[in-house]
Scaffold this active site. Sequence first.
Site, PDB file in Angstrom:
ATOM      1  N   ASP A 197      -9.495   1.804  10.364  1.00  0.00           N
ATOM      2  CA  ASP A 197      -9.919   3.079   9.783  1.00  0.00           C
ATOM      3  C   ASP A 197     -11.308   2.963   9.148  1.00  0.00           C
ATOM      4  O   ASP A 197     -11.940   3.972   8.838  1.00  0.00           O
ATOM      5  CB  ASP A 197      -8.916   3.525   8.699  1.00  0.00           C
ATOM      6  CG  ASP A 197      -7.955   4.598   9.210  1.00  0.00           C
ATOM      7  OD1 ASP A 197      -8.300   5.302  10.173  1.00  0.00           O
ATOM      8  OD2 ASP A 197      -6.868   4.729   8.623  1.00  0.00           O
TER       9      ASP A 197
ATOM     10  N   LYS B 293      -1.639   9.357  17.645  1.00  0.00           N
ATOM     11  CA  LYS B 293      -2.263   8.028  17.671  1.00  0.00           C
ATOM     12  C   LYS B 293      -1.485   7.110  18.621  1.00  0.00           C
ATOM     13  O   LYS B 293      -2.086   6.367  19.412  1.00  0.00           O
ATOM     14  CB  LYS B 293      -2.307   7.431  16.246  1.00  0.00           C
ATOM     15  CG  LYS B 293      -3.335   8.140  15.380  1.00  0.00           C
ATOM     16  CD  LYS B 293      -3.271   7.794  13.902  1.00  0.00           C
ATOM     17  CE  LYS B 293      -4.246   8.693  13.149  1.00  0.00           C
ATOM     18  NZ  LYS B 293      -4.242   8.522  11.704  1.00  0.00           N
TER      19      LYS B 293
ATOM     20  N   GLN C 164      -0.957   5.532   7.365  1.00  0.00           N
ATOM     21  CA  GLN C 164      -1.249   6.968   7.443  1.00  0.00           C
ATOM     22  C   GLN C 164      -1.329   7.559   6.027  1.00  0.00           C
ATOM     23  O   GLN C 164      -0.419   7.392   5.223  1.00  0.00           O
ATOM     24  CB  GLN C 164      -0.148   7.672   8.262  1.00  0.00           C
ATOM     25  CG  GLN C 164      -0.394   9.153   8.486  1.00  0.00           C
ATOM     26  CD  GLN C 164      -1.639   9.422   9.334  1.00  0.00           C
ATOM     27  OE1 GLN C 164      -1.941   8.700  10.273  1.00  0.00           O
ATOM     28  NE2 GLN C 164      -2.369  10.465   8.985  1.00  0.00           N
TER      29      GLN C 164
END
Length: 281
Positions: free
Chosen positions: A119, A52, A96
């Site tokens: 997200d 990422k 995460q």
Amino acid sequence: MQLISGKAVSADIRQDLAAQTIEFEKKFGRVPALAVIIVGDDPASHTYVNNKIKGCAQVGFRSICQKYENGTPQEEIAAYIRSLAEDDGVDGILVQLPLPKGYDEKYLLSLIPDSKDVDGFSPTNTGLLSMNRPNTVSCTPLGVMHLLASTGVQLAGKDAVVIGRSNTVGKPMAMLLLNANCTVTVCHSKTADLASYTKKADIVVVAIGRPKFLKGDMVKEGAIVIDVGINRVDGKLVGDVDFDEVAPKCSFITPVPGGVGPMTITMLLANTLSAAKNRLS
Ligand code: NAP
């Protein structure tokens, strides 16, 4: 049978994102910024986070990566997320997952404002998707929609089966297909005679985490099959689809690796740019 290359589709989108980032900087005097928080030392999670961060650099974003040891008090992490939430220079915040045991995932994620939820996991963003008023959409299913678009096949009117009903993949996937006017069936671990659904489907998306689950006799000739699964078997990455059996029957199929995987981070980058534009415009 044609392979859908997530690598190729992803590369095109990243090129476009890099160009948009240059325009963004001209207009707003800074580049989009993504903050990533990782807790613990799970190697797979660290690989995802590194990718990422690399992705951000590739398209010209600023990234912040905050690493915490497992055992860091939850409130210390919560305070940091709150500070990012208030920081005008940060456009996207990502925790995460999965978090190590003992952390309250729901609580920590609830501290991310909807406007920075890149997200697309927040209750508001999830609800907006189900109302067909999408704001930020979960990255993996959004990536699948780009892959389907790349086939040039008209989705309206198609029978689609999604196997898996997680909040992050299966359910948003089903909503996106429904919003695209497919007739959608969602199968899961309690579905009776699952093959009776997949055999009739024009599109099958498998997201369950069971290596080579979808077999050749479970799909119809000409189906489009999207394999979201990532399973490690004897050190090799294997999807949820038995590729050798299924591929010969398909019109289009995604490989693992190189199919859905590369799209997920690209969609995270796209969501970050959109979040930045929405906040600053
Ligand atoms: P998850 O939260 O564990 O959910 C799995 C889903 O699969 C559940 O809904 C479960 O049903 C269903 N399921 C499990 N076994 C089944 C079976 N034998 N038959 C039918 N349904 C079954 O997993 P997830 O987070 O959605 O991820 C799914 C897979 O996608 C994993 O392999 C994951 O690594 C992969 N993934 C890939 C990407 C990517 O970027 N390519 C991103 C995210 C996830 P119940 O609800 O009934 O338990």
